[in-house]
Design a protein around this motif. Sequence first.
Motif, short mmCIF file in Angstrom:
data_model
loop_
_atom_site.label_atom_id
_atom_site.label_comp_id
_atom_site.label_asym_id
_atom_site.label_seq_id
_atom_site.Cartn_x
_atom_site.Cartn_y
_atom_site.Cartn_z
N GLU A 7 0.83 -1.21 0.00
CA GLU A 7 0.00 0.00 0.00
C GLU A 7 0.87 1.26 0.00
N LYS A 8 1.98 1.22 0.73
CA LYS A 8 2.87 2.39 0.80
C LYS A 8 3.61 2.58 -0.53
N ILE A 9 3.99 1.49 -1.18
CA ILE A 9 4.63 1.58 -2.51
C ILE A 9 3.66 2.25 -3.48
N LYS A 10 2.41 1.79 -3.48
CA LYS A 10 1.41 2.34 -4.40
C LYS A 10 1.20 3.84 -4.14
N SER A 11 1.05 4.21 -2.87
CA SER A 11 0.79 5.63 -2.59
C SER A 11 2.02 6.49 -2.87
N THR A 12 3.22 5.96 -2.63
CA THR A 12 4.45 6.72 -2.87
C THR A 12 4.64 7.01 -4.35
N THR A 26 20.46 -7.71 -1.14
CA THR A 26 20.84 -6.77 -0.09
C THR A 26 19.77 -6.77 1.00
N VAL A 27 20.09 -6.13 2.12
CA VAL A 27 19.13 -5.92 3.21
C VAL A 27 19.01 -4.42 3.39
N LEU A 28 17.78 -3.92 3.40
CA LEU A 28 17.54 -2.49 3.59
C LEU A 28 16.56 -2.27 4.74
N PRO A 29 16.73 -1.15 5.47
CA PRO A 29 15.78 -0.83 6.55
C PRO A 29 14.56 -0.11 5.99
N VAL A 30 13.38 -0.47 6.48
CA VAL A 30 12.16 0.25 6.08
C VAL A 30 11.20 0.37 7.25
N SER A 31 10.33 1.34 7.13
CA SER A 31 9.12 1.38 7.95
C SER A 31 7.98 1.47 6.95
N ALA A 32 7.34 0.35 6.69
CA ALA A 32 6.23 0.32 5.73
C ALA A 32 5.10 1.24 6.19
N LEU A 33 4.95 1.37 7.51
CA LEU A 33 3.89 2.19 8.06
C LEU A 33 4.13 3.67 7.77
N LYS A 34 5.35 4.14 8.00
CA LYS A 34 5.66 5.55 7.80
C LYS A 34 6.16 5.86 6.40
N GLY A 35 6.62 4.83 5.70
CA GLY A 35 7.13 5.04 4.34
C GLY A 35 8.63 5.23 4.26
N ASP A 36 9.31 5.24 5.41
CA ASP A 36 10.77 5.42 5.40
C ASP A 36 11.44 4.26 4.67
N GLY A 37 12.29 4.58 3.71
CA GLY A 37 13.05 3.56 3.00
C GLY A 37 12.32 2.89 1.85
N VAL A 38 11.04 3.19 1.66
CA VAL A 38 10.26 2.52 0.61
C VAL A 38 10.74 2.91 -0.78
N ARG A 39 10.98 4.20 -1.00
CA ARG A 39 11.46 4.64 -2.31
C ARG A 39 12.83 4.04 -2.62
N PRO A 49 -5.85 2.56 4.65
CA PRO A 49 -5.21 2.93 5.91
C PRO A 49 -4.81 1.66 6.67
N PRO A 50 -3.70 1.70 7.41
CA PRO A 50 -3.19 0.51 8.10
C PRO A 50 -4.22 -0.23 8.96
N GLU A 51 -5.11 0.51 9.59
CA GLU A 51 -6.08 -0.16 10.48
C GLU A 51 -7.13 -0.96 9.69
N ARG A 52 -7.22 -0.74 8.37
CA ARG A 52 -8.17 -1.48 7.55
C ARG A 52 -7.54 -2.65 6.80
N ILE A 53 -6.24 -2.86 7.01
CA ILE A 53 -5.55 -3.95 6.32
C ILE A 53 -5.73 -5.24 7.11
#
Length: 199
Positions: A35-40, A163-176, A48-52
């Motif tokens: 969902e965050k990839i799509k919105s980004t 590779t290994v990358l850090p992300v927060s799917a909830l906040k969107g950090d690292g998604v791009r 919204p996360p609470e509906r997933i």
Amino acid sequence: MYTLLTGLYKQWTQKEEFYIIILGLDNAGKTTLLEKIKSTFTGIEGLPPERIAPTVGLNMGKVDVKSTRMNFWDLGGQRELHSIWEKYYSECHAIVFVVDATDKERIEEVKSTFETVITNDTVEGVPVLMLANKQDVAGALSVHEIKEIFNPIAVQLGARDSTVLPVSALKGDGVRDAVDWLYLRLQRNKVDRPPVFRD
């Protein structure tokens, strides 16, 4: 002449399409990531996360990066659904494996599941991106700690891109950054796993 022009137009307007499967245990944050990839990349807010709800089967999403379409298949992570993952291996161009970096109790199960995925002959040579998710939560395992845990089986990845990358799917950090990494590897791996072309 018309046929030549039609052929040229088709060649210029065709999109390369790649298929990326998103795997990991249940509750790792795979659907939230999708969902965050799509919105980004589309600018349209997803669920919204609470509906997933937990994924039973498959969620799909697609984004365009330059002239390339990236199709994401988010597969259910419950143990009884792992057997269907293999049905998608032959068509995938890359694997995103999401790790819940806060779920230390199940890290050995995650490790075993990851090993089963990467040692399947059908995905040999396919780029693998591991995402250490939930980095926004205090006490989450860092990328360095995740690498230490998975190093013993990392040799089985061979020469493929990984590779290994850090992300927060909830906040969107690292998604791009994650999608950018995938885009480059998909382009680089076109000889081994050619894209699908669609008008």
